[in-house]
Design a protein around this motif. Sequence first.
Motif, mmCIF file in Angstrom:
data_model
loop_
_atom_site.group_PDB
_atom_site.id
_atom_site.type_symbol
_atom_site.label_atom_id
_atom_site.label_comp_id
_atom_site.label_asym_id
_atom_site.label_seq_id
_atom_site.Cartn_x
_atom_site.Cartn_y
_atom_site.Cartn_z
ATOM 1 N N ASN A 66 7.068 -23.129 -30.325
ATOM 2 C CA ASN A 66 6.543 -24.209 -31.161
ATOM 3 C C ASN A 66 5.390 -24.883 -30.435
ATOM 4 O O ASN A 66 5.220 -24.730 -29.210
ATOM 5 C CB ASN A 66 7.647 -25.242 -31.420
ATOM 6 N N ASN A 203 15.292 -28.065 -37.773
ATOM 7 C CA ASN A 203 14.207 -28.098 -38.754
ATOM 8 C C ASN A 203 14.751 -28.779 -40.007
ATOM 9 O O ASN A 203 15.959 -28.720 -40.271
ATOM 10 C CB ASN A 203 13.759 -26.667 -39.085
ATOM 11 N N GLU A 221 9.199 -29.629 -39.150
ATOM 12 C CA GLU A 221 9.709 -28.622 -38.226
ATOM 13 C C GLU A 221 10.058 -29.176 -36.854
ATOM 14 O O GLU A 221 9.289 -29.964 -36.270
ATOM 15 C CB GLU A 221 8.652 -27.519 -38.020
ATOM 16 N N ARG A 222 11.201 -28.727 -36.354
ATOM 17 C CA ARG A 222 11.566 -28.963 -34.943
ATOM 18 C C ARG A 222 10.439 -28.402 -34.078
ATOM 19 O O ARG A 222 10.034 -27.263 -34.266
ATOM 20 C CB ARG A 222 12.861 -28.211 -34.672
ATOM 21 N N GLY A 231 8.321 -20.267 -42.982
ATOM 22 C CA GLY A 231 9.054 -19.135 -43.545
ATOM 23 C C GLY A 231 10.555 -19.296 -43.420
ATOM 24 O O GLY A 231 11.297 -19.142 -44.396
ATOM 25 N N SER A 232 11.010 -19.635 -42.202
ATOM 26 C CA SER A 232 12.466 -19.762 -42.033
ATOM 27 C C SER A 232 12.983 -20.976 -42.797
ATOM 28 O O SER A 232 14.124 -20.987 -43.272
ATOM 29 C CB SER A 232 12.825 -19.861 -40.555
HETATM 30 N N1 LIG Z 1 10.038 -24.792 -35.654
HETATM 31 C C1 LIG Z 1 10.994 -23.718 -35.826
HETATM 32 C C2 LIG Z 1 10.370 -22.370 -35.550
HETATM 33 C C3 LIG Z 1 9.155 -22.094 -36.335
HETATM 34 C C4 LIG Z 1 9.481 -21.778 -37.743
HETATM 35 C C5 LIG Z 1 8.281 -21.104 -38.393
HETATM 36 N N2 LIG Z 1 7.193 -21.982 -38.666
HETATM 37 C C6 LIG Z 1 8.685 -20.303 -39.590
HETATM 38 O O1 LIG Z 1 7.785 -19.986 -40.358
HETATM 39 O O2 LIG Z 1 9.871 -19.925 -39.700
HETATM 40 C C7 LIG Z 1 12.125 -23.892 -34.833
HETATM 41 O O3 LIG Z 1 11.907 -24.448 -33.763
HETATM 42 O O4 LIG Z 1 13.226 -23.417 -35.148
#
Ligand SMILES: N[C@@H](CCC[C@H](N)C(=O)O)C(=O)O
Length: 300
Positions: A66, A203, A221-222, A231-232
Amino acid sequence: MTDFFKYQALGNDYVVIDPRSTGLPVTPETVRLVCDRHFGIGADGVVHGPLADPRPGVPVPLALFNSDGSVCGRSGNGLRMFALHLADRDAGSWATGEPFTLRTTAGDSPVRILDRAAGTVQVGLGRPVFEAAALPLLNEDGTPAEGSTLSVPLTVGEQKLTVTALDNGNPHTVVPVDEPTPELARDLGPRIAGHARFPHRTNVQFLRVVSRGVLEIEVYERGAGYALASGSSACAAASAARQLGLCDERVEVRMPGGSVTVTLAADGSVTLTGEVRQVATGDFAPALRALLDRTPEAAR
Ligand SMILES: N[C@@H](CCC[C@H](N)C(=O)O)C(=O)O
């Protein structure tokens, strides 16, 4: 030699640092400087890889960071951007549209470039886990919580929320609201992301169910803060809505940066499909490279 390759997925941007193109030491300090939108290149995160020579049929290892320098286990957008990077730089079997596998600390993720010209890339994020121990989640008294994380109470200041938390390689907390807004994400997001009940942080997605086929989210986001897309996070919101009986097995997830398609299979596994684009490639100017090489870890 090229120091960096920058990509974005609906405005969620990552800098790819390929050890085959640059000897830059990738540490939390160098990540923070590279991601700084005033003193560095600017991004929500860094993808460092491949960490071994890519070979067809063998999972390709990489590391995800991150923008605050923290390591994350999975990034639905970061993985898709890296897949496109392999196709852009190495072509060959990475660009045929055949699936291949990327490996992070959260495990293996299948990726596939569906349409190179349109930048349509797909990633599988496996089956999310709706269990307190997976996040982890603590009780109000600080003891480890146990059991399901579907529709659990969470007190944030004076607000009493009902949230659904899950892990899909990253911890996520989905907050159903009438109207997700950037202001809400920027105000309440960090207070949930850093809440004492989430010792690994989380997150956060603020979710509105538009219909059984359309979800709308705002994301905090974390480790990266407010994001135009994630995405996640899109997969987390869709998985939570599905578990709560609020959406179908295929949904459009709308975010400020644009929309992705999330498919939720009967076995619970989740697939994300959407656009990824290259933004730039380039070299760090000598002054920045000198700073990157002088960070504490790099200096060791
Ligand atoms: N900030 C999230 C990881 C990044 C997620 C990413 N932007 C995505 O698209 O999934 C974490 O620290 O878990």
